[in-house]
Write an enzyme that holds these catalytic residues in place. Structure first.
Site, short mmCIF file in Angstrom:
data_model
loop_
_atom_site.label_atom_id
_atom_site.label_comp_id
_atom_site.label_asym_id
_atom_site.label_seq_id
_atom_site.Cartn_x
_atom_site.Cartn_y
_atom_site.Cartn_z
N GLU A 139 27.82 68.91 -14.07
CA GLU A 139 28.68 67.93 -13.38
C GLU A 139 29.42 68.52 -12.19
OE1 GLU A 139 30.02 64.58 -16.37
OE2 GLU A 139 30.47 66.52 -17.26
N GLU B 7 23.30 64.56 -22.17
CA GLU B 7 24.42 64.10 -22.99
C GLU B 7 24.20 62.62 -23.28
OE1 GLU B 7 28.28 64.80 -21.31
OE2 GLU B 7 27.81 66.88 -20.75
#
Length: 717
Positions: free
Chosen positions: A154, A226
């Site tokens: 991220e 995820e």
């Protein structure tokens, strides 16, 4: 491998394997594989991020025991010894470089779309990004468990990541390369993803996954690095994702976020309850509240029901009924079922065992085989074939006989049966007062509150049945996965709904007391939520039947639940029910449960989440029965499967406290009887709850009966 350099000797484990991609499918040694994975941080409630090999082994043992085969080292390379443990005990690893700037996005005052990659695109971080990726690869290049490198987490995308990725592919072409941040474009930078081997997303919706595979042309393998945010009571969408993973060969699987709840152990309360603190409990700023309490296990590694759910979703075999037996499909990637699993079965009727047996089956990976079983011809009752998959050989963490999973196949199922309606007629006296209606029989005395549309008092055979008035109930103590819909619910007034009764009248119909009322559920200054026409029927034995014809305003959001809440006095401790158990179960979280007859205790029904929330419901019930030590009981039944929750805590108490050790018990038992309750999903971080799991019916009818009595000679046991 023994390596000698001068007088120095290094002993290093070696594994030989090949990971490749063919036609958009990930292959290990030429065979397609699926990642049944989790994201794992180094974390312990006593030692924090300083974790020993013994502590890590406890995690690995639990993972093996719950069918998990892959780990993403979120979001940094773990200690070298951890990688070696995964080599030794057999896990697929995504080894992730220590690059993370997600939290810095807000420094720019921007958004995911506008500013997400600005840190990575800043020249001062160029060399650092490349250096961290290189050090991860160089250090762990000899570990066979590492099947994929990840350049970080991220942090957006930039020229630095592209250069790092090209370096990785040149230095180690034997492994795959992953980086989810490449899906974000920021500013004028045009992403070059040519060096990346997989297409990776987080928390993708089911529809978006279908869309990816519907696009024309060649595609990279798809991974959810995820998904199914395992926060609090959840996740509730595991089976839905599993079905897609199996549907598409190019869908290589995913990694649940995440493995454990992160909290700090703070000793015991004077009453002996363990105390765990999370964000904000130390007066610090900034913090993320309980957002790090998002694991499949509690901080002390006791499994959540979510881990039990995941274990059974990713069980090694699946079965379906065929004439004369079952067809067993091997979900494993390399092992014949005969070498790994032996199977037991039991046929039950209404919760009672009819017959049982065991069998082995040869089924190659991803293949199926038919197993003949003498299935009885049944045309009555609730009859099921329950299969249990047990481990055949001893393994390092699990022994022969370890349960790998189970499933339930329906042989015959009947619609639930309510006691006869109307209930038993007899000598009944009705006294219609200004605000109440008294209904009295030979051995009972009930009081109906005309202002609330429910009974405020119920007494039968000299036993008080209600400790406080009944309530209509549309609210639940918000789960962590309700955090995004909760403001919408509260704006609609669901958390403060009241009852407005328009008409209420009672009459005697051939020895039955019938109370008919028209009412609404609404909140102050907001339109009516539900309009209800209710008919309550009371028999001479004190039993009660109710029919609720309901119409919901579709301009308002979907409901948390709809049902009736009873407040029983202390002593109603023993619980019997026929429904999904023994784990808590919901419409979208019931794969670790099965339908049967269960007998338990009220205290055992509570799931003690560290941040209190809705818990302990049981889905798909024909009836529930609570009894006292003196043999007196109350039994709720319906001609529709319903959910129930029996708890020491009110939903208001659960919603008001930050920690489980702060909870104060109600001086009785709270019994929720739900016509329906919405699912759980994973919207604490994942997508919105699927529409099929939202309770949003425009019109519906709820039927319910309440029977009271003693075990010795009671009208209905």
């Amino acid at each position: 491998l023994l390596i000698k350099a001068g007088e120095e000797y290094i002993l290093h484990g070696v594994g030989i394997r090949e990971i490749t991609i063919r036609d958009g499918v990930i292959l290990l040694n030429g065979r397609p594989i699926k990642f049944r994975g989790v994201n794992r941080h180094d974390s312990d409630p006593f030692t924090g991020a300083a974790v020993t090999p013994a502590q890590a082994l406890r995690d690995l043992a639990l993972m093996k025991g719950h069918n998990i085969n892959a780990i993403r080292t979120s979001h940094y390379p773990n200690a070298p010894w951890f990688i070696q443990l995964c080599d030794q005990y057999g896990f697929y690893l995504i080894d992730e470089a220590d690059v993370e700037s997600h939290g810095a996005v807000t420094i720019y005052g921007g958004s995911m779309d506008a500013t997400y990659g600005l840190v990575a695109q800043n020249p001062i971080y160029h060399d650092a990004i490349i250096d961290r990726v290189q050090r991860c690869v160089i250090r762990d290049k000899n570990s066979p468990s590492v099947v994929m490198w990840s350049m970080g987490n991220e942090s957006g995308y930039s020229r630095a990541f592209e250069e790092a990725g090209r370096w990785v592919k040149a230095y180690d072409p034997t492994r795959l390369l992953h980086y989810q941040g490449s899906t974000h474009e920021t500013g004028d930078h045009k992403n070059d993803c040519s060096m990346l081997d997989v297409y990776s997303l987080m928390y993708a919706t089911l529809d978006s996954i279908h869309d990816y595979f519907a696009r024309p042309g060649d595609k990279k393998p798809y991974i959810l690095c995820e998904y199914s945010h395992a926060m609090g009571n959840g996740p509730g969408d595991l089976e839905d994702y599993f079905e897609l993973i199996q549907q598409y060969d190019g869908f290589a699987g995913g990694f649940i976020w995440e493995w454990c709840d992160h909290a700090v152990y703070m000793g015991m309360t004077p009453e002996g309850r363990e105390k765990y603190y999370y964000g904000g409990d130390f007066g610090e700023f900034p913090h993320d509240g309980n957002f790090c309490m998002d694991g499949l296990v509690y901080p002390d590694r006791v499994p959540h029901t979510g881990l039990m759910e995941y274990k059974n979703v990713i069980r090694p075999a699946r079965a379906e009924l065929e004439k004369g037996g079952v067809r067993i499909t091997n979900m494993l990637d390399f092992t014949d079922l005969f070498d790994h699993v032996f199977m037991g079965y039991e046929i039950t009727k209404d919760g009672n065992s009819i017959t049982n047996g065991a069998f082995d089956v040869h089924a190659a990976p991803h293949e199926s085989a038919f197993v003949p079983i003498d299935l009885p011809g049944v045309n009555a009752g609730n009859c099921y074939l329950n299969l249990i998959y047990r481990q055949k050989p001893d393994r390092p963490f699990t022994m022969t006989g370890h349960i790998l999973g189970y499933e339930q196949l329906v042989l015959h199922e009947e619609k639930p049966v309510m006691p006869p309606q109307p209930a038993q007629p007899g000598a009944i006296r009705i006294i219609d007062r200004e605000a109440f209606i008294d209904i009295e029989g030979p051995d009972f005395y009930h009081v109906f509150d005309k202002r609330a549309g429910v009974f405020s008092e119920m007494t039968c055979q000299n036993n008080a049945v209600l400790h406080a008035p009944m309530q209509y109930n549309i609210w639940r103590a918000p789960t962590d996965n309700d955090r995004r819909i909760r403001p919408t619910w509260e704006a609609a007034g669901y958390d403060r709904a009241v009852i407005k009764v328009y008409t209420a009248e009672a009459r005697d119909e051939d020895g039955l007391a019938v109370v008919q009322c028209h009412l609404g559920i609404l909140a102050v200054h907001i339109q009516k939520i539900i309009d209800i026409k209710a008919v309550w029927t009371v028999g001479a034995d004190g039993s009660i039947a109710v029919r609720l014809d309901c119409e919901k305003d579709q301009n308002l959001p979907w409901l948390p639940r709809f049902g009736i809440r009873l407040f029983l006095p202390e002593g109603f401790d023993a619980v019997e029910y026929f429904g999904y158990g023994a784990n808590e179960s919901y419409i979208d979280k019931r794969r670790s449960s099965f339908r049967s007859l269960f007998k338990t205790h009220v205290d055992a029904l509570h799931e003690d989440y560290i941040r209190p929330q809705e818990n302990g419901s049981h889905f798909g019930c024909d009836y529930v029965r609570l009894s006292k030590g003196n043999g007196f009981f109350i039994k709720a039944a319906s001609d529709q499967c319903f959910s129930f929750n029996a708890s020491r805590y009110t939903q208001e108490e659960l919603a008001s406290k930050r920690h489980n050790f702060e909870l104060e018990k109600y001086n009785g038992v709270v019994l929720c009887l739900d016509y329906a309750q919405s699912g759980l999903g994973s919207n604490s971080c994942g997508p919105e709850l699927l529409e099929k799991y939202r309770f949003n019916e425009k019109t519906f009818t709820c039927n319910l009966s309440l029977v009271m009595g003693r075990d010795n000679g009671s009208p209905l046991k």
